[in-house]
Write an enzyme that holds these catalytic residues in place. Structure first.
Site, mmCIF file in Angstrom:
data_model
loop_
_atom_site.group_PDB
_atom_site.id
_atom_site.type_symbol
_atom_site.label_atom_id
_atom_site.label_comp_id
_atom_site.label_asym_id
_atom_site.label_seq_id
_atom_site.Cartn_x
_atom_site.Cartn_y
_atom_site.Cartn_z
ATOM 1 N N HIS A 224 0.871 -1.164 -0.044
ATOM 2 C CA HIS A 224 0.110 0.212 0.028
ATOM 3 C C HIS A 224 0.728 1.455 -0.112
ATOM 4 O O HIS A 224 0.254 2.352 -0.374
ATOM 5 C CB HIS A 224 -0.952 0.102 1.089
ATOM 6 C CG HIS A 224 -2.273 0.791 1.032
ATOM 7 N ND1 HIS A 224 -2.551 1.553 0.055
ATOM 8 C CD2 HIS A 224 -3.476 0.443 1.440
ATOM 9 C CE1 HIS A 224 -3.711 1.835 0.161
ATOM 10 N NE2 HIS A 224 -4.299 1.336 0.869
ATOM 11 N N ASP B 109 -2.457 2.360 -4.387
ATOM 12 C CA ASP B 109 -3.822 2.498 -3.870
ATOM 13 C C ASP B 109 -4.849 1.676 -4.074
ATOM 14 O O ASP B 109 -4.582 0.687 -4.889
ATOM 15 C CB ASP B 109 -4.268 3.832 -4.179
ATOM 16 C CG ASP B 109 -3.358 4.995 -3.906
ATOM 17 O OD1 ASP B 109 -2.498 4.898 -2.748
ATOM 18 O OD2 ASP B 109 -3.272 6.006 -4.632
#
Length: 446
Positions: free
Chosen positions: A417, A421
């Site tokens: 992450h 996204d």
């Protein structure tokens, strides 16, 4: 003085008597043998632990393939050294005999350390327990042959040893006759009599109650590869901000396509058509649209790649390895299948090299071959994402308002992450789903 005479004999001048000539020949023969053995000792070679890679300086001597005294051929495997990445074979630098092993199994050995001693040359294998007969053993003496052929049969002497004469009657009488043995009388054994039991004491002790089932334990030292895998996976969990997203794929079109062409592809290209090549091709196309999934973090920079080095997870008895299919973006389905099959065989045979495993920009792991239904794969750092394939199950799904049975596979994308996204990760799986449910799209996309 003797040497001068020997030289003269060699030149054709007979200065020696027959007995002296025989003694001189014996002396020269022994001198040659001594010189031969001394030269052999000088030729013994000590083989060292080879250079394995820049990042590997030591390993564990896993096994000896040969023992002291064995005859080996050129490049024949002598030992196997286990490292945290690959198994390294140490081969014979030349043909010869193993003189001495300088390390034991399970020892830690370092690059450049003396490993074994080999004596070069051609040797007779003594393991069979037999050797070729010498000329004197295989052929009878010339003199005997000539004598047998010239003498008449009635004058030839039997060369076999004479048989011992049969004992005469007087000899038999002289032999003492063994008297008959008296019959042994059986005496009762002391053990047969029951031991006296004192008052208030039981004759047999009560049995000790046993715990049900086995309670044994076995301790096995972790091999270097397993230790390295554990270290890398924990490093990935600590470093990456891992998150997993799922989707499901209707495999009807792929199953039908594979069934239609697998036999012809097997006959023409000698390769088994599986689902891995389709997933690899679909991943390459999805990575073009989501290039950050093919990137990595180096310091404070993001490294984007215009190529796809595809790591394919392969399970081996020693653990999971990820050999790399390089430049997968330029390969056809058949080429991908061939490369994956070749790397898989090398992995199972323990023949992978560091070049086969180094690098990699995106990983595909197929737990479905073992029956996995769901799973969250762990990122192979420094990569940004890993795709997990799972087993195909028939499920009831709704298609055009109708409940139908379709072969469904659940796919998972674990991503870092810090780089991706949620929108990008989900988009990647949606594109993958579109390509695999309608394989013709892959042919129409550059």
């Amino acid at each position: 003085m003797l040497s001068k005479r020997i030289i003269a004999v060699a030149r054709g001048r007979n200065f020696l008597r027959p007995q002296q000539l025989q003694n001189a020949s014996l002396i020269l023969t022994r001198a040659r043998v001594a010189q031969f053995h001394s030269s052999r000792l000088l030729q013994e070679e000590t083989v060292k632990v080879p250079q394995m890679a820049e990042s590997i300086s030591e390993g564990t001597l896993k096994s000896w393939s040969k023992k002291e005294g064995d005859i080996v051929a050129l490049d024949e495997e002598i030992a196997t050294i286990e490292t945290d990445k690959i198994d390294v074979s140490v081969n014979a630098p030349k043909a010869g005999k193993i003189v001495k092993l300088l390390a034991s199994e399970e020892d830690t050995v370092t690059v450049g350390q003396d490993l074994f001693v080999i004596e070069p040359g051609e040797f007779e294998d003594e393991s069979s327990g037999s050797s070729a007969p010498t000329e004197s053993e295989s052929k009878p003496p010339k003199e005997s042959k000539e004598k047998d052929s010239t003498e008449p049969k009635d004058q030839q002497v039997d060369k076999e040893l004479p048989k011992p004469p049969a004992p005469s009657a007087s000899d038999k009488k002289a032999d003492p006759v063994d008297p008959p043995k008296p019959k042994e009388q059986k005496t009762p054994k002391k053990e047969d009599k029951p031991a006296p039991v004192s008052k208030g004491e039981k004759s047999t002790p009560a049995p000790t109650p046993r715990a049900p089932g086995s309670r044994g334990e076995t301790r096995v030292k972790m091999n270097r590869m397993r230790l390295r895998i554990a270290e890398r996976l924990k490093q990935s969990q600590n470093a990456a901000a891992s998150l997993t997203t799922f989707n499901e794929i209707d495999m009807s079109a792929l199953v039908a396509l594979r069934k239609k062409y697998k036999d012809s592809i097997k006959d023409e290209h000698d390769v088994k058509l599986g689902f891995m090549s389709f997933f690899a091709r679909a991943s390459v196309l999805a990575l073009k649209e989501i290039p950050v999934a093919n990137a990595s973090i180096e310091g404070e920079e993001i490294v984007y790649r215009d190529y796809v080095d595809l790591s394919v997870a392969v399970a081996t008895p020693k653990g999971l390895v990820t050999p790399v299919v390089r430049n997968a973006e330029g390969m056809s389905l058949i080429e991908i299948e061939k490369e994956v099959a070749a790397l898989g065989k090398k992995a199972r045979d323990g023949k992978l090299t560091l070049e086969d495993m180094s690098g990699g920009s995106f990983t595909i792991s197929n737990g479905g071959v073992f029956g996995s239904l769901y799973g969250t794969p762990i990122i192979n750092l420094p990569q940004a994402a890993v795709l997990g394939m799972h087993t195909i199950k028939d499920r009831a799904v709704v298609v055009d308002g109708q409940i139908v049975v379709r072969p469904i596979m659940i796919v998972a994308l674990t991503y870092d992450h810090r780089l991706l996204d949620g929108r990008e990760a989900v988009t990647f799986l949606v594109r993958l789903k579109e390509y695999l449910e309608d394989p013709a799209k892959m042919l129409l996309t550059a």
